[in-house]
Each structure stands twice: as structure tokens, then as C-alpha cells.
Scaffold this active site. Structure first.
Site, PDB file in Angstrom:
ATOM      1  N   ASP A 128       0.823  -1.218   0.000  1.00 13.42           N
ATOM      2  CA  ASP A 128       0.000   0.000   0.000  1.00 13.42           C
ATOM      3  C   ASP A 128       0.852   1.262   0.000  1.00 13.42           C
ATOM      4  O   ASP A 128       2.003   1.260   0.420  1.00 13.42           O
ATOM      5  CB  ASP A 128      -0.926   0.025   1.225  1.00 13.42           C
ATOM      6  CG  ASP A 128      -0.145  -0.082   2.530  1.00 13.42           C
ATOM      7  OD1 ASP A 128       0.826  -0.869   2.570  1.00 13.42           O
ATOM      8  OD2 ASP A 128      -0.494   0.617   3.491  1.00 13.42           O
ATOM      9  N   GLU A 129       0.253   2.320  -0.475  1.00 17.66           N
ATOM     10  CA  GLU A 129       0.771   3.689  -0.352  1.00 17.66           C
ATOM     11  C   GLU A 129       2.246   3.829  -0.724  1.00 17.66           C
ATOM     12  O   GLU A 129       3.047   4.332   0.060  1.00 17.66           O
ATOM     13  CB  GLU A 129       0.569   4.188   1.098  1.00 17.66           C
ATOM     14  CG  GLU A 129      -0.894   4.177   1.517  1.00 17.66           C
ATOM     15  CD  GLU A 129      -1.084   4.754   2.923  1.00 17.66           C
ATOM     16  OE1 GLU A 129      -1.824   5.734   3.053  1.00 17.66           O
ATOM     17  OE2 GLU A 129      -0.495   4.213   3.877  1.00 17.66           O
TER      18      GLU A 129
END
Lengths: 574, 574
Positions: free
Chosen positions: A370-371
Site C-alpha cells: 500500500d501507499e
């Protein structure tokens, strides 16, 4: 049989409290429980504490002396029938036993330990557990457990059955399940059926239950990187999870701020990346303890080692792993995500995940994804050269996809199935190696769920259950009124939604507030993930049940915060 | 000397950590500490944990081995000067002693108990307190306390001085105060000055402090009616209050939901009005214990018996006290506020407050007066007839004023000063008997403060410190950046603002979450109420100090939640 509306009136007859329970068909929201193929029993709920004086037709007459019966089982069993007939339970004349045809028998570690645990939970005032198993007199109330499979020494698995049925009658209860994990769920239910009257005597009512979880994956994510959580706090959470029938402990063990996992292959990771190399780490023995404690409660431990982002703490103990960031052609001295352009990265990851695979028995591992911030990659000439070589142009999502595919392949080669955050799916939907996607972003999360299942991948839903932030009010109902399958899709697609997960990120959470922030709000998610949606669609009817259950949690030493004004017979003792 | 900006750089010399502290005048917000008439010492703060590598001019060179010095005193003393000179402290060669000219001497209950308590707080690793007082060798580090007045057996009062000054030098510290209450504040400060190095050795730096509270009234309201709080939870809160130099425990002991105060004159009030007549009450002995525990910590116990609204629970044990509500000329069976039209009401209140006045030694009593709903009064023919008779017309605020004036007169006749919620002032500003008004409503609370002080009445400010609701984020700074005197008014008017109060209402709070919801957010209010505003206007500079102080609270067993990502050397143990 459809959903029922229970209206009760309360009459007082010389000390006897009589509840008249009226079960009427509800016009709107009328549903057929047979949709889910389970048995056609009435979900009769009897209690006087929250009675409303409205009724239409008398279907059932229930006479009780104590304040509660089967109503207080949380999460609500799929099918439950109980009557006013009740049986006294004597702690010194009570036993658990194995049925003759049970695949598990005395010596089954999971069930033997559970018997001991549940004896204490069922009889909180009993001073000794010495009597368990030892009583074999005629009058003993016996809970006989029969399971089809002997998995006593193994771990709960992603596809383990948790189904059980239970019948409580005069002098005995029988609990049948396919697996020991199902038997654990049944024991939890049984423990919640037992109540004490005002004189402290224990009772259980005549009851029949058929129960199974709506979703297979019912998890809680706990973050031990942003704040270190002492092992005891984790074990306490596992206790509470078991009371709520959660079955996956998603251990977000490392992240940017700290690396508390003490790797045997790369000890520098925690020596240099933990908040403190001795006091703020999880040793191999700590990890084993958590896994073993979870196993005994039918809980899988799903480790997450998130990369390529969220890895600042890795860099301290593993020089060369992270991408050096540049500015004006010169290294700034700061580092970005894991360096996807370096061969040594994949060598390290292979070695690291090999260790992880052997330490954590579950066949799933969460690899994050993620991210990922691309700016540092973009600044780095080596990364850009690698992009060129691979033909990715300036599309860094391709680089990210390349990296994640490598990680997923590494875990596959270790016979582990990778779970990823939705970002990985969003950025490269056609990655053939993906199989389970966790949806976490806010907004129209069901749109995302739909996209993922349309791609034929499994979904774990987390978006509506971010409990790390306290709400504007203590709005537990917000976590209850979540409808994970309320999207347009085929039955087959809906089956790809394997469950959901409560996320308790650690920015503002540590051992001081983990429990009151989780409970009882996570209990709302627990019922949504276990119980039949149609029987549990009303917040109003859930409220008194959840308030009751929260009192049970207090009695069991779980620091569950109050839903609203009121009291519990046994308040939390500071 | 004005406010200083501290910029630090960190160098490492063979294990020795050297901090170069640069103190520069700040252009904006430059203030003169002499405004408040206290001594002209530099507020030197030395620590390396949150160092930023920026500097202009070198004013002071500090060499420390341990990570903290005087920086960590919370709330910030009015004037503090410390140097790098530090003295080792040996738990077995440490003593508290009374100065020769001290009015209090050995046998002073408040200070003797405080010595024992603070020894354990100063030396958390020391296994025994047997050595306290017993060591009199040459090398003992002595903390010598001298107070001007012997109030050892009395209670802290509204106008008690809490001023102290302290000097820590080689082998000894001297702590001087007008009262034992000031000495308690000094002991708390001293305990926060002591730190341990990485080897566990204790040190204190050469320090000079002159300190006094900005506001006299620094309270915390705790609500034991919406949820019952076990006595232990209250005592734990008093501990934490003392660490934060709070000095008023506002005990909102009863309200609509329950009446846990066990009155000796009217035992039915709790027998019928408590959640449970045996387990959910405060006996006279419980109340004495709370008052005594608070006294030893220099904390006043301000009881609140709120009326005429918020009294539903009173009605159960005192028939005839509440107003019967009517509909269509017929009593509905429900009850409204206390019946102000009945003589028996005042007779009861006189008798009740007579008991309250003797049980609670403080010369103030909070009589509430908030949120009175007039609709039930309006419906009641007797009340309407009374209005007629009294010439109130249809103005029920006049009736309310009449009632409150009677209550205030009752407490006056018992030599108690009544504190009321702002509603009482708002509805009848010209009530001559009012003296202290607590401002609680949201919105322009300083407008209200101004109105109250213009009327010549004292103000306690609560509006900005309603901590019972968790914020949208964990925004502690919101409770820090409160400026209670930022209204147009004369110096005399500003002196009428006697202090402020944190309110922890009980709708969603009980013993499970009281501590993490209070701390460290209430600590933000504590510094605002104690410290010089000009020295504590920066959230950025407060943050690391508060984070440090929060770790101290953890070490002392207070379940204070984290401000943000990070760790404490000693985490909270579940």
C-alpha cells in the site's frame, strides 16, 4: 422462517417474573432464513430487561426467574431455539467430556485447554478448577463434545469448518462439530448461555443451536510498529477475539516507525530498527507464544511484512535495501521505498520470507503493497536506468507491479498465498499472481469490492471498520450497519468476499487504550461477520444485546468501554 | 528575560552525548516574564530527544549523559533555571527532612505521607522504602522542606497558597513554601526533575525554581451517576491529578440515571436511586476515603448535588420531591424537575444539604442549576397556582430563579459558598446571592466569561475542556491553546476568573476508559491553568515535553494514551 419482531410485556406474579414473548412476522424486511440453507428453527429471544409493552398475537409463553437467557449470545447464532425450561448448574458437579464417537479424545490439546478455560469463564465465582473432569457422579451436568476430525495438534486454516450444533437439555448438553475449531465456537456459545440468578446460582436454559459463520475470514489487524505492544496486550486481545468469534489475528508487525520482529536470519533488523533492541522487540519465543495462544483459541496468525513502502525501519538494519533519494543529481541521505531495481533486494526478500514462512504456520502471508510513494524512485538514476531497461517508460506503477509480482512469487514458491492491500490490485489489475485483495480505502468501498470480485479475486473488506480513530460520537452502530454484499454481482462473485477485518492502526493506540478502543466496537463487526444479516439488521435490537455482551466482557477482564449510560453487575476493576 | 527559542545540535563523542543549547530571543511573541512579577531567571531547557540541527548563537553549553533534565517538568514552573551540573542520587542515601524553622515537623500527616509516596515515585526501581528517613550518614542527599504554616491536619482551601521555591544543589535540595500544599507541589516538581541514565543510575541537575499557579481553581469534574465509578478508579484519578497539579476534584456524584451517594439522613435515595443499592453506591466511609486521599494530595473535593433538573434518580427514594407532569389535566405518572412549589421540597433540601455540608469539608458546594426543562412545571396545576401566587406570570425562569435562590440561601446558612452552572446566571443575572459561576456552554464562551465578571461574579471556565467526547482526531492541542483571559476587561475583572475545569461526563465513560480519555489530554489543561501563558504558548514546544510527561505517567501506572507514534522506555503493562 422469517425475521421476527419480538414484543414483550412484563407481569409480576409474587416474585415470579413472566415474560410473554410474541413473535410476529415483520411486513417489511421479511426474509426467508432458508435462503442460507440452514435449519428452519425459530430464533426465540427471551429477556425482560428491554421489554416493550406492545403485542399482537401470542406465540410463545416463556417464564423465567433470571434476567437473561439465550438472547445474550453474541454474535447471534444462525439458528437458535430456547425455552423457559432451565437447569441449575453446580460448579462441582459439572464436566466436559468427549463423545464416544468423537475423533478427538482426552489428550486433545486444543479441547483439553478449552475445557479448563471455559470452566473458569462459565463459573467466574468458583474458586477452584480442580473439580473439572474429576466429577463423575450421577448428578453431574455433562457437556459432551464430539468432533468429526482430529485436528487437535494442528492449526486452524483458511478453510477450516467452524460449524457446530448444540443441544442443551436436562442434565446434559451435546456439542457436535466437524472440527475442534467449531467445537471452540460452540464452547464459547455455551459459556454465554449460562447465567447467574440474584442468589448467584448458575443456570442454563433448554436450548438448540445450529451455527456457522457467515464469512470465513473474520480478522482484527493490530499494529505493533507505530507503538510497541507488550505481548500480554496481544494475548489479552486474543482472549477478547475468541469471545467474539474472530478467527484471524492480522499482525501488522513492522512498518516505518519500528521493526520489533526479531529475525533470526537478519537480527540487525530489530537490533537497529526497533524502538529498543531489547525491550521493544518480539523474540522468536514471543512469536511462538502468540501463535500457540492464538491456535488454542482457533485463531490464525496472519503476519504482515508490508513492502515496498512503509519500510523505513527496515533500512536501518539492512543497508542497501531502501532506495537512496536524490536531489539535483546528489543523494540526499534520505531513503524511499525498498529498491526494486536491485537484485540484492530480491535475494534479501527471498531469504527473509523463507524465515517468515517457517516461523508463521499459516498458509497466508500479508505482503502489504500500500501507499507507495514514487518520488524517491523517480529521483534515483539507478532506478530510472532500470525502468529504461525493463521498458516501463515513466510509468512507476509498472515498476511497483514488477516488484509486487516478484514478492508474490517468492511467497508462492514458499507455498504461501499472498494477501495484498487494494493498491496492488488498483495499479495492476491484471497481475495473474494475485489472489486475495484487502479493500481498505474509504469512499465507495463496495465499488472496489465489486471490481475485485469481477476480476475473480477474493476480497477481505476493511474500509468500514477502521476503529483506530474514535468517531465523532461513540457510534458503534456505524460498524454494525455494514452490508458487505450489497453490491450487484453474481452469487459466485459474492462468495469471493471471504470476510472482513477490523483495523486498529497504531498512530494513537498502544497498550493504554487498545482494549477500550477495540471493544465493544469491534464486537459490532464481529456480529456482522458471523451472523445472518437478516436476523441482525436492527440496531435497536442489537443495542441491549451488545450492552449485555459488553458486561460479559467486563466480567472476563476485558476493558470494553460503555455504549451508553448504564451499569453492569460487575464493573471493571481498575 | 523573554521567551527563548532553543535550537540544539547533537554531537557524539565516544559515548558521551553533548548537547549544545542555543538560546535566542524570539522576535515575535517576545514577552517579559517580569510582567507576572516573578524572578528573572532563564527558562533553560535541555534535552536531546527532539533536537533540531539549527542554531544561531551559542549562549549555553550543556553536557549531559542522560536524555532529560528540567525540561520534563509538567506543568511548566513559572521560573526555572537549571544547569548541566548534576548530582547522583542513591536511593539508600536519600532523605526528606524538615527544616529547623519549618512550621510543620515530623508527624505532619500530609508531608510524612508525601515523603513515602514521592520516594517510590522518584526511585521506581528501588524495591523497598524501608530506607526512607532512616539514613542519616554524611553522604545522604537531603531534600529539606520548610513551610511557614502548620496546616498538616487541615484541608486545602480555595485561597490556600500553593507557591513554593526550590533550590537543588550539591548533596541537597531545599524546598520552601508558605503551606504544606505548596510543599506538595514542590515535591511533585522535584520528583519530575530526577531522571535515570541508561545504566539505571538516578540523577538530578542543579536547579532553581520559583513557582506558583496562574489560577487558583484547577479542577476535574468526574461523573459517577451516568456510570458508577469504583472507588479505586476515583483514587487513581486523584493520583494522576496530583501529578498534574490539579487541585479540585469536582465530584458530580448524582444525576438523572443514578444516585450512588449513600445519605445517612435519607438512605432511600441510594437504596432506590442507585444502579444497585449495595454494589453501586458510595458509603459514608467511601466518601471519607476519597476526601482523605484527596487531602493528602492537596486536592479539594467539591461535591455537586445538581438540582432542580438532573434529579430523576432522586425521585425514586424521595416521593413528592419531583414535579408530577400532567397531560390534559391528568397526571401522566412521569416526573419533571424538583417541585419548586412545595414547601416540603425546601425542608428536604435544607436537611439534605445540612448533611452534605458536614460530610464534605470544603467551604464550597456545587448546586448545579443547569438545563432545567420547564414543560413539566408548566403542565402542573399546583406549580401554575404557585406562579400566580408569587406573581411570576408565565415566566418560568422566575420560578427557577426563586428555587435556586432558595437553594443558595440554604447553603449560605450552612456557611458554604454555592457554585452554579452558567444557566443560573443567564436566567437571572441580578440574583444577589450568586458568587461563583461555572461557564460550560460551547460557542463564544469568553463572551459569557466577560458578562459574568462584569456582573462582579467569579468564573470557573469549563467550556473548552469537555473531554468526555473523543475529538475527531486526538487533538490535545485544542485543549492547550485556550486563552481564558483573552477578553476585554479590567485587571480586576480578569482576577475574577478563578480558574478552569476539565469535564469528564459519564455518558460514554466509566472505569474502562476514564484514564485514557483523561490523560494526557487533561494534562494540556493542567499546564494552561498552572503555567505562565507566555512561556507555554507554543504547541510545538509543548509536544515533546508532554510526550515525555506522558511516559512518566505510564511509569507511575497511569493509563495515559499516546499523543502520536513513538515509545516510552517503560510501556504500560496490561
Amino acid at each position: 422462517m422469517g425475521e421476527k419482531k419480538q414484543n414483550r410485556t412484563k407481569h409480576s406474579h409474587s416474585g415470579l417474573v413472566v415474560f410473554v414473548v410474541r413473535v410476529d412476522a415483520v411486513e417489511r424486511n421479511s426474509v426467508n432464513a432458508n435462503d442460507h440453507g440452514h435449519m428452519n428453527v425459530m430464533h426465540a429471544v427471551c429477556s425482560g430487561r428491554y421489554a416493550r409493552p406492545i403485542f399482537n398475537s401470542v406465540l410463545l409463553l416463556v417464564v423465567v426467574l433470571g434476567p437473561r437467557t439465550a438472547e445474550a449470545v453474541w454474535p447471534l447464532p444462525q439458528a437458535l431455539a430456547s425455552s423457559a425450561e432451565r437447569y441449575p448448574l453446580n460448579p462441582s458437579a459439572f464436566c466436559f467430556s468427549y463423545g464416544a464417537r468423537s475423533a478427538a479424545q482426552h489428550g486433545c490439546s486444543v479441547l483439553d485447554a478449552a475445557f479448563r478455560r471455559y470452566f473458569a469463564l462459565i463459573f467466574p465465582d468458583a474458586t477452584s478448577v480442580n473439580d473439572v473432569h474429576s466429577f463423575h457422579g450421577d448428578k453431574a451436568f455433562a457437556v459432551e463434545i464430539t468432533v468429526d476430525q482430529d485436528e487437535c495438534e494442528s492449526y486452524p486454516k483458511a478453510d477450516s469448518s467452524e460449524k457446530y450444533n448444540m443441544s442443551v437439555s436436562a442434565g446434559q448438553a451435546s456439542l457436535n462439530a466437524e472440527t475442534v475449531w467449531g467445537a471452540l465456537r460452540g464452547l464459547e456459545t455455551f459459556s454465554q448461555l449460562v447465567y447467574q440468578d440474584d442468589f448467584g446460582s448458575y443456570f442454563v436454559n433448554k436450548t438448540k443451536i445450529e451455527d456457522f459463520p457467515r464469512f470465513q475470514f473474520r480478522g482484527i489487524l493490530v499494529d505493533s510498529s507505530r507503538h510497541y505492544l507488550p505481548v500480554k496486550a496481544i494475548l489479552k486481545s486474543l482472549d477478547a477475539m475468541a469471545y467474539n468469534k474472530f478467527n484471524v489475528f492480522h499482525w501488522h508487525i513492522v512498518d516505518d516507525p519500528s521493526f520489533p520482529y526479531r529475525s533470526s536470519t537478519f537480527p540487525d533488523l530489530s537490533a537497529k530498527g526497533a524502538f529498543h533492541p531489547m525491550t521493544h522487540i518480539y523474540t522468536q519465543s514471543d512469536v511462538r507464544r502468540v501463535i500457540s495462544y492464538a491456535r488454542l483459541r482457533g485463531i490464525r496468525v496472519l503476519p504482515e511484512f508490508d513492502s515496498p513502502g512503509h519500510t523505513k525501519s527496515w533500512g536501518r538494519g539492512q543497508p542497501g535495501l531502501l532506495t537512496p533519494c536524490y536531489k539535483g543529481g546528489i543523494p540526499t541521505g534520505t531513503f524511499g521505498p525498498v529498491n526494486p531495481a536491485s537484485l540484492s533486494t530480491y535475494k534479501f526478500m527471498k531469504s527473509f520470507f523463507k524465515e517468515v514462512s517457517s516461523v508463521f504456520p499459516d498458509s497466508y502471508v500479508h505482503v502489504g503493497g500500500d501507499e507507495v510513494d514514487h518520488s524517491c524512485w523517480r529521483s534515483n538514476p539507478d532506478v530510472r536506468a532500470f525502468m529504461q531497461k525493463m521498458g516501463f517508460g515513466a510509468d512507476f506503477t509498472k515498476l511497483e507491479a514488477f516488484y509486487m509480482e516478484n514478492i508474490v512469487n517468492i511467497t508462492s514458491s514458499l507455498n504461501k498465498t499472498a494477501i495484498v492491500w487494494q493498491d496492488v490490485f488498483d495499479d495492476h489489475k491484471h497481475c495473474s499472481s494475485l489472489s486475495v485483495v484487502e479493500v481498505w480505502r474509504d469512499g465507495c468501498y463496495l465499488c472496489e469490492v465489486r471490481r475485485v470480485v469481477k476480476a475473480g479475486l477474493q476480497v477481505i473488506l476493511a474500509s468500514p471498520w477502521y476503529l483506530d480513530q474514535p468517531g465523532p460520537t461513540h457510534n458503534w452502530a456505524r460498524y454494525y450497519t455494514v452490508w458487505p454484499l450489497a453490491f450487484k454481482g453474481t452469487e459466485e462473485q459474492k462468495r469471493l468476499v471471504i470476510g472482513g477485518e477490523v483495523c486498529m492502526w497504531g498512530e494513537y493506540v498502544d497498550a493504554t487504550n487498545l482494549a477500550p478502543r477495540l471493544w465493544p466496537r469491534a464486537s459490532a463487526a464481529a456480529e456482522r461477520l458471523w451472523s445472518d444479516e437478516k436476523q441482525t439488521s436492527s440496531v435497536d435490537r442489537a443495542f441491549p444485546r451488545l450492552a449485555d455482551f459488553r458486561c460479559k466482557l467486563l466480567r472476563r477482564g476485558i476493558q470494553a468501554e460503555p455504549l451508553y449510560v448504564g451499569h453492569c453487575k460487575h464493573e471493571y476493576q481498575v
